[in-house]
Design an enzyme around this catalytic site. Structure first.
Site: not given
Ligand code: NI
Length: 170
Positions: A46, A51, A93-94, A135-136, A139
């Site tokens: 995701g 991000q 998480c990226l 999660h997304e 963000h």
């Molecule tokens: Ni993330």
């Protein structure tokens, strides 16, 4: 299409609340394509627009990135309408490379979003996809998974993450 640079914690843009999108334009479709390419390249399941430094309410998800089918979900202005059940599993998480921790989530959620064709989608999801949506969408509200940790665990995270970042800089 282009791979964008993913911002890392503690970049201040990751703490901002993103703006809703008024319409699904070609520009948004191009942005979504870049986000998908960036997510698959990372690789991750995701990615949210903030991000990559764009404070718009747009996310991409693919919880089975390795398979042949196209499972890509692009969600414009996604919202959690309701949720139930408990889910407590490890997340990463990226934007927080090298760190994973268990997070409390809802196991089943009803989500509403606009797809790239401009259609409103209202659906129930569970499992990894339900977690990924939560999660997304976090963000988009300036929240990272580590913000859900207890004060004690967050202290441990900060120390570990500092070491991870120092090791990467060398
Ligand atoms: Ni993330």
């Amino acid at each position: 299409m282009a791979i964008r640079r993913i911002l890392h914690y503690p970049d201040s843009l990751l703490k901002q609340v993103s703006e809703p999108l008024d319409a699904v334009t070609d520009e948004i479709r191009e942005l979504a394509a870049d986000m998908a390419e960036t997510m698959y390249d990372a690789p991750g399941v995701g990615l949210a627009a903030p991000q990559i430094g764009i404070l718009k309410r747009l996310i991409v998800l693919d919880c089975a990135p390795g398979d042949e089918e196209n499972d890509l979900i692009v969600a414009v202005n996604p919202e959690i309408m309701e949720g139930e059940g408990e889910h407590f599993e490890e997340e990463g998480c990226l934007s927080v490379p090298g760190y994973w921790a268990n997070v409390h989530r809802k196991s089943n959620v009803r989500v509403r979003y606009t797809d790239l064709g401009g259609e409103v989608v209202d659906r129930e999801v569970d499992g990894l996809l339900a977690v990924a949506f939560q999660h997304e969408i976090d963000h988009l509200n300036g929240t990272l998974f580590v913000d859900h940790l207890s004060v004690l665990k967050k202290g441990i995270f900060r120390k570990k993450y500092k070491k991870i970042m120092e090791a990467q800089d060398q």
